[in-house]
Motif scaffolding. Structure first.
Motif, PDB file in Angstrom:
ATOM      1  N   CYS A  50       0.823  -1.210   0.000  1.00 19.97           N
ATOM      2  CA  CYS A  50       0.000   0.000   0.000  1.00 19.97           C
ATOM      3  C   CYS A  50       0.855   1.257   0.000  1.00 19.97           C
ATOM      4  O   CYS A  50       0.521   2.259  -0.642  1.00 19.97           O
ATOM      5  CB  CYS A  50      -0.940  -0.009   1.206  1.00 19.97           C
ATOM      6  N   GLY A  55      -2.655   0.599  -3.455  1.00 21.09           N
ATOM      7  CA  GLY A  55      -4.064   0.792  -3.163  1.00 21.09           C
ATOM      8  C   GLY A  55      -4.856   1.322  -4.336  1.00 21.09           C
ATOM      9  O   GLY A  55      -6.083   1.336  -4.309  1.00 21.09           O
ATOM     10  N   LEU A  60      -8.445  -1.566  -2.954  1.00 26.05           N
ATOM     11  CA  LEU A  60      -8.723  -0.456  -2.048  1.00 26.05           C
ATOM     12  C   LEU A  60      -9.005  -0.942  -0.632  1.00 26.05           C
ATOM     13  O   LEU A  60      -8.589  -0.311   0.336  1.00 26.05           O
ATOM     14  CB  LEU A  60      -9.898   0.358  -2.577  1.00 26.05           C
ATOM     15  N   ASP A  61      -9.720  -2.056  -0.479  1.00 24.21           N
ATOM     16  CA  ASP A  61     -10.035  -2.567   0.849  1.00 24.21           C
ATOM     17  C   ASP A  61      -8.770  -2.939   1.611  1.00 24.21           C
ATOM     18  O   ASP A  61      -8.689  -2.758   2.827  1.00 24.21           O
ATOM     19  CB  ASP A  61     -10.956  -3.783   0.748  1.00 24.21           C
ATOM     20  N   GLN A  62      -7.786  -3.468   0.905  1.00 26.57           N
ATOM     21  CA  GLN A  62      -6.541  -3.868   1.536  1.00 26.57           C
ATOM     22  C   GLN A  62      -5.827  -2.662   2.152  1.00 26.57           C
ATOM     23  O   GLN A  62      -5.143  -2.798   3.158  1.00 26.57           O
ATOM     24  CB  GLN A  62      -5.629  -4.535   0.510  1.00 26.57           C
ATOM     25  N   CYS A  63      -6.002  -1.505   1.551  1.00 27.09           N
ATOM     26  CA  CYS A  63      -5.222  -0.324   1.944  1.00 27.09           C
ATOM     27  C   CYS A  63      -6.042   0.738   2.652  1.00 27.09           C
ATOM     28  O   CYS A  63      -5.551   1.854   2.861  1.00 27.09           O
ATOM     29  CB  CYS A  63      -4.546   0.273   0.701  1.00 27.09           C
ATOM     30  N   ARG A  64      -7.257   0.423   3.018  1.00 27.51           N
ATOM     31  CA  ARG A  64      -8.061   1.436   3.689  1.00 27.51           C
ATOM     32  C   ARG A  64      -7.505   1.711   5.087  1.00 27.51           C
ATOM     33  O   ARG A  64      -6.882   0.840   5.710  1.00 27.51           O
ATOM     34  CB  ARG A  64      -9.521   0.991   3.773  1.00 27.51           C
ATOM     35  N   ALA A  65      -7.739   2.908   5.581  1.00 25.99           N
ATOM     36  CA  ALA A  65      -7.251   3.300   6.902  1.00 25.99           C
ATOM     37  C   ALA A  65      -7.813   2.366   7.977  1.00 25.99           C
ATOM     38  O   ALA A  65      -9.013   2.068   7.993  1.00 25.99           O
ATOM     39  CB  ALA A  65      -7.647   4.742   7.193  1.00 25.99           C
ATOM     40  N   ALA A  67      -7.208  -0.837   8.343  1.00 24.13           N
ATOM     41  CA  ALA A  67      -7.386  -2.237   7.928  1.00 24.13           C
ATOM     42  C   ALA A  67      -6.522  -3.180   8.761  1.00 24.13           C
ATOM     43  O   ALA A  67      -6.887  -4.324   9.020  1.00 24.13           O
ATOM     44  CB  ALA A  67      -7.048  -2.397   6.445  1.00 24.13           C
ATOM     45  N   ASP A 109     -10.134  -8.354  -1.131  1.00 24.38           N
ATOM     46  CA  ASP A 109     -11.404  -7.891  -1.683  1.00 24.38           C
ATOM     47  C   ASP A 109     -11.806  -8.744  -2.882  1.00 24.38           C
ATOM     48  O   ASP A 109     -11.009  -9.497  -3.443  1.00 24.38           O
ATOM     49  CB  ASP A 109     -11.367  -6.403  -2.064  1.00 24.38           C
TER      50      ASP A 109
END
Length: 223
Positions: A50, A55, A60-65, A67, A109
């Motif tokens: 990320c 990301g 995107l889910d892997q790198c969301r704040a 996570a 994701d």
């Protein structure tokens, strides 16, 4: 003089041709499904992935704040002793909803699960459901070293020491059966090679040779 220049041009063309052929040999697009030698399980180190811009787009889910992800499955890739197959039509069918549901906790994701099936799973020669089951089998057979499960502070390793940590945590695994991938000096992935039947680890000289050459590797913390 003219002859010398002509021969030099021919030699350069030959070198370019060989380089192009070598590059193409790495990726065999549209190969026959099931025509490969072993699998590579790619485990992505989320903080490094990320931080390098991974990301954008598919994960995107892997790198969301918040996570707080460490190692996650990037993919299970059919691999040849030389090169690897991708996008293997005519097996390129869309996974059913049930197949995608079976992969729900394997990838960070759904988009990545679908993408990995299209690019790599279609080359496995099995159905989407069986392919995702194979991903689960491979993932469950790799133990993550304790120091890398959820570090809260940045760490510095060498590629050799990272390999040794995985070898120590996984009976039967040797250093020539895995590879460390980095971007610059930041850990991106650990790639572990499995036999085609996924019953055990597999030597993989070509994968091993493509490993990280940085003298030191930073392992960013999980956040």
């Amino acid at each position: 003089m003219f002859l010398r220049r002509f021969l030099t041009i021919l030699a350069l063309v030959g070198l370019v041709s060989c380089a192009a052929t070598g590059s193409q040999a790495q990726e065999r697009r549209g190969a026959t499904p099931g025509d490969f030698d072993f699998y590579v399980l790619a485990l992505s180190w989320s903080p490094g992935f990320c931080g390098a811009g991974g990301g954008d787009g598919k994960s995107l889910d892997q790198c969301r704040a918040g996570a707080e992800l460490g190692f996650v499955v990037h993919g299970l890739w059919p691999q040849g002793e030389r090169g690897f197959p991708v996008d293997c039509a005519p097996a390129n069918r869309t996974p059913s909803r049930l197949a995608i549901e079976s992969a729900k906790d394997l990838y960070p994701d759904e988009g990545l699960a679908r993408y990995q099936w299209r690019k790599h799973g279609t080359c496995s020669g099995v159905s989407p459901t069986d392919y995702y089951a194979g991903v689960r089998t491979a993932r469950d057979r790799v133990a993550i070293p304790a120091a890398l499960r959820s570090p809260r502070e940045a760490q510095t390793w060498t590629a050799v020491d990272l390999e040794r940590a995985f070898v120590a945590a996984n009976p039967g695994l040797r250093a020539d059966m895995l590879s460390i991938a980095c971007r610059g000096e930041v850990l991106q992935e650990v790639r572990v090679c499995f036999s085609k039947d996924l019953r055990g680890f597999q030597t993989c000289p070509e994968v091993d040779r493509r490993g990280c050459r940085a003298r030191q590797i930073t392992v960013p913390p999980v956040r």
